[in-house]
Design an enzyme around this catalytic site. Structure first.
Site, mmCIF file in Angstrom:
data_model
loop_
_atom_site.group_PDB
_atom_site.id
_atom_site.type_symbol
_atom_site.label_atom_id
_atom_site.label_comp_id
_atom_site.label_asym_id
_atom_site.label_seq_id
_atom_site.Cartn_x
_atom_site.Cartn_y
_atom_site.Cartn_z
ATOM 1 C CE LYS A 157 -33.308 61.085 -26.222
ATOM 2 N NZ LYS A 157 -32.388 60.344 -27.088
ATOM 3 C CD GLU A 214 -34.587 76.324 -33.273
ATOM 4 O OE1 GLU A 214 -34.711 76.353 -34.507
ATOM 5 O OE2 GLU A 214 -34.730 77.324 -32.553
ATOM 6 C CB CYS A 243 -32.816 71.568 -39.794
ATOM 7 S SG CYS A 243 -31.511 72.602 -39.134
ATOM 8 C CD GLU A 302 -36.393 67.762 -42.556
ATOM 9 O OE1 GLU A 302 -37.003 67.030 -41.739
ATOM 10 O OE2 GLU A 302 -35.685 68.704 -42.201
HETATM 11 P P1 NAD Z 1 -36.015 62.858 -34.210
HETATM 12 O O1 NAD Z 1 -37.188 63.742 -34.043
HETATM 13 O O2 NAD Z 1 -36.246 61.470 -34.628
HETATM 14 O O3 NAD Z 1 -35.188 62.762 -32.839
HETATM 15 C C1 NAD Z 1 -34.725 63.924 -32.189
HETATM 16 C C2 NAD Z 1 -34.510 63.596 -30.726
HETATM 17 O O4 NAD Z 1 -35.776 63.298 -30.140
HETATM 18 C C3 NAD Z 1 -33.619 62.377 -30.473
HETATM 19 O O5 NAD Z 1 -32.806 62.607 -29.352
HETATM 20 C C4 NAD Z 1 -34.636 61.293 -30.179
HETATM 21 O O6 NAD Z 1 -34.118 60.240 -29.375
HETATM 22 C C5 NAD Z 1 -35.689 62.079 -29.428
HETATM 23 N N1 NAD Z 1 -37.007 61.450 -29.406
HETATM 24 C C6 NAD Z 1 -37.517 60.524 -30.252
HETATM 25 N N2 NAD Z 1 -38.747 60.153 -29.842
HETATM 26 C C7 NAD Z 1 -39.028 60.872 -28.737
HETATM 27 C C8 NAD Z 1 -40.145 60.938 -27.866
HETATM 28 N N3 NAD Z 1 -41.246 60.188 -28.054
HETATM 29 N N4 NAD Z 1 -40.095 61.796 -26.828
HETATM 30 C C9 NAD Z 1 -39.014 62.582 -26.636
HETATM 31 N N5 NAD Z 1 -37.908 62.531 -27.405
HETATM 32 C C10 NAD Z 1 -37.925 61.704 -28.458
HETATM 33 O O7 NAD Z 1 -35.040 63.650 -35.194
HETATM 34 P P2 NAD Z 1 -33.671 63.145 -35.811
HETATM 35 O O8 NAD Z 1 -34.026 62.122 -36.836
HETATM 36 O O9 NAD Z 1 -32.717 62.799 -34.726
HETATM 37 O O10 NAD Z 1 -33.135 64.482 -36.510
HETATM 38 C C11 NAD Z 1 -33.511 64.885 -37.758
HETATM 39 C C12 NAD Z 1 -34.584 65.940 -37.688
HETATM 40 O O11 NAD Z 1 -34.155 67.035 -36.886
HETATM 41 C C13 NAD Z 1 -34.891 66.536 -39.041
HETATM 42 O O12 NAD Z 1 -36.270 66.667 -39.207
HETATM 43 C C14 NAD Z 1 -34.239 67.914 -38.993
HETATM 44 O O13 NAD Z 1 -34.795 68.848 -39.854
HETATM 45 C C15 NAD Z 1 -34.398 68.259 -37.561
HETATM 46 N N6 NAD Z 1 -33.398 69.262 -37.183
HETATM 47 C C16 NAD Z 1 -33.807 70.557 -36.973
HETATM 48 C C17 NAD Z 1 -32.881 71.539 -36.668
HETATM 49 C C18 NAD Z 1 -33.297 72.960 -36.434
HETATM 50 O O14 NAD Z 1 -32.550 73.680 -35.793
HETATM 51 N N7 NAD Z 1 -34.439 73.406 -36.898
HETATM 52 C C19 NAD Z 1 -31.537 71.208 -36.551
HETATM 53 C C20 NAD Z 1 -31.167 69.888 -36.765
HETATM 54 C C21 NAD Z 1 -32.114 68.915 -37.065
#
Ligand code: NAD
Length: 508
Positions: A196, A271, A305, A402
């Protein structure tokens, strides 16, 4: 992949790209492209141009359950988990080649949905293809262990067994790269999957589905669902037929996902976020450190990230360094990501735009100085000015949280000990960098920093061979590297007794 292909042209303009009809994507369930059970759809506008660029079938709970059932069936009945590693590797290599063939279309879609510069998207697609190639080598190399040291009658064999059905949930900042950090490694191990992507950047993952089908992936092995996190994601996190969750996203959603997945004790690979420091010592290579500072914060509009969002600079050079950062920040070219030469594009979502501006506002109120930028740019699309904040102290939110935008915080330190205390003074531990011409300073600092990656005199480099992941609230587990496929396995012990039973429990 789209109805009006531009990729045969040597060059094309933003107007050419936006004149195309929106991309139309369906759900991939059990090898078939299908509409949502309830017929729902989801639209995506380009954040850089505010124009409709994609329309998807929007999955709900029923679709998610069907996708999981298909992955379960494909795992339990095969052939994927039983296939020779060499055969799985062949299909993964086909996918890598398919990605390269479709590079331009994938890059365009990434740019349209995410807002990042096209040249950057192209480089990311190439990087992703390399990950599929690398995973193919691991598919042939996955092996366990054996013990021939347990006595004449015992042979111990340790098997690596694919863990089963894996839910893969990805964010919107590097959609194609991040799915490629997970999916090929899970497939190399023999797992089946439900993927997803983030709802705002689903395009390249759906296109990847087309490439996978063409590459010969059996039905049900990869299922792709476009849909909301709190609906589809929730099912992928909680369903008892899922064995493992591989999640990249925010720390807050990640923590909730771990808690919910614990109800069925899934293995998790997380991650999450970061607040990554670059430590600049007075004896650094001045130009290199400055260049890495602006690259580290403005690359991908700071929506990384791994973004170098905190500069910790030694006090003796701090004022001069901050002034030079401001001067270089003014030279960063921000604008339409389809225009050649643009280095920073749009912010991906309106929610993120608001978050960034709120952080800058809070820093101002806390007493920090916004010495450059700090506002939304006055043009169509969602753009934020390169922003530099000085006078930041460790207690301020902007030093610890962040921001996920083009906003750099500058803090100062006097001694190495002080630098380490600052560097380790957040809840995160994803990455860090150290800049000094003295290698012993670099290594002393690198060994004491609590983070999954420490760069020395460089920043944001990545290689398929090197593991990636975070300490503390930046995550659990590591991706990439030679052990990446092992994360998607269970360990099974075979205890083999040879010859007659020699030790009887009941007297004979
Ligand atoms: P997010 O946590 O809002 O969403 C990530 C994913 O989770 C999306 O696909 C979203 O639809 C899904 N999601 C949302 N609510 C959910 C739920 N209740 N249950 C299951 N899935 C759910 O993150 P974002 O805003 O898309 O991305 C930014 C974040 O990702 C930042 O905090 C960034 O640091 C982190 N990030 C980390 C890495 C890493 O490798 N450490 C890499 C890229 C991004």
């Amino acid at each position: 992949m789209t109805e009006t292909n531009l990729t045969h042209l040597k060059s094309y303009t933003t107007a050419d790209v936006l004149a195309r009809p929106p991309y139309r994507g369906k759900l991939l369930i059990n090898g078939h492209w299908v509409d949502a059970a309830d017929g729902s759809t989801l639209e995506r506008n380009s954040p850089a141009h505010d124009r409709l660029v994609a329309v998807y079938a929007k999955a709900g709970v029923v679709d998610a359950e069907r996708a999981i059932a298909a992955a379960r069936e494909a795992f339990d009945r095969g052939p994927w988990p039983q296939m020779k590693g060499a055969e799985r590797a062949r299909i993964l290599r086909n996918v890598a080649e398919g990605i390269l063939t479709s590079k331009e279309e994938l890059a365009l879609m990434e740019t349209l949905e995410n807002g990042k510069p096209l040249a950057q998207s192209r480089a990311e697609v190439e990087g992703a293809a390399d990950l599929w190639h690398y995973a193919a080598t691991l598919a042939r190399n996955l092996h366990g262990d054996s013990y021939n040291t347990l006595g004449e009658q015992t042979l111990g064999v340790v098997l690596r067994d694919p863990i089963g059905v894996v839910s893969i949930i990805t964010p919107w900042n590097f959609p194609f790269l991040i799915v490629s950090q997970k999916l090929p490694f899970a497939l190399a191990a023999g797992c089946t999957t439900v993927v997803k992507p983030a709802e705002v950047t689903s395009g390249t993952t759906v296109m990847l589905g087309e490439i996978l089908v063409a590459a010969g992936i059996p039905a049900g092995v990869v299922n792709i669902l476009v849909g909301r996190g709190n609906v589809v994601g929730e099912v992928l996190v909680t369903h008892p037929d899922v064995d493992m969750l591989s999640f990249t996203g925010s720390t807050s959603v990640g923590k909730q996902a771990v808690a919910k997945s614990a109800q069925t004790l899934k293995k998790v690979s997380m991650e999450l976020g970061g607040k990554n420091p670059q430590i600049i010592f007075a004896d650094c290579d001045w130009d290199a450190a400055l260049d890495a500072t602006v690259f580290g914060i403005y690359f991908n509009a700071g929506q990384c990230c791994n973004s170098g969002s905190r500069i910790l600079v030694q006090e003796s050079i701090a004022d001069k360094f901050a002034a030079a950062v401001v001067e270089r920040s003014k030279r960063v070219s921000v604008g339409d990501p389809l225009t050649p030469g643009v280095q920073v594009g749009a912010i991906t979502t309106d929610k993120q735009l608001d978050t960034i501006l709120a952080h800058v506002d809070a820093a101002r109120k806390a007493g920090a100085q916004v010495v450059l930028g700090g506002s939304r740019m006055n043009r169509t699309g969602m753009y934020v000015e390169p922003t530099v904040v000085t006078g930041v102290t460790r207690d301020m939110a902007i030093a610890r949280e962040e921001v996920f935008g083009p906003v750099l915080s500058i803090l100062t330190f006097k001694t190495l000990d002080e630098a380490i205390a600052l560097a380790n003074g957040t809840l995160y531990g994803l990455s860090a960098a150290v800049w000094s011409r003295d290698f012993s300073t670099c290594l002393s600092a690198a060994r004491r920093i609590r983070a999954g990656t420490v760069w020395v005199n460089t920043f944001l480099e990545g290689h398929a061979e090197l593991p990636f992941g975070g300490y503390h609230e930046s995550g659990i587990g590591r991706e990439l590297g030679r052990f990446a496929t092992e994360d998607y396995t269970e360990t099974k012990t075979l205890h083999l007794h040879l010859g007659e039973r020699t030790e009887w429990w009941l007297p004979r």
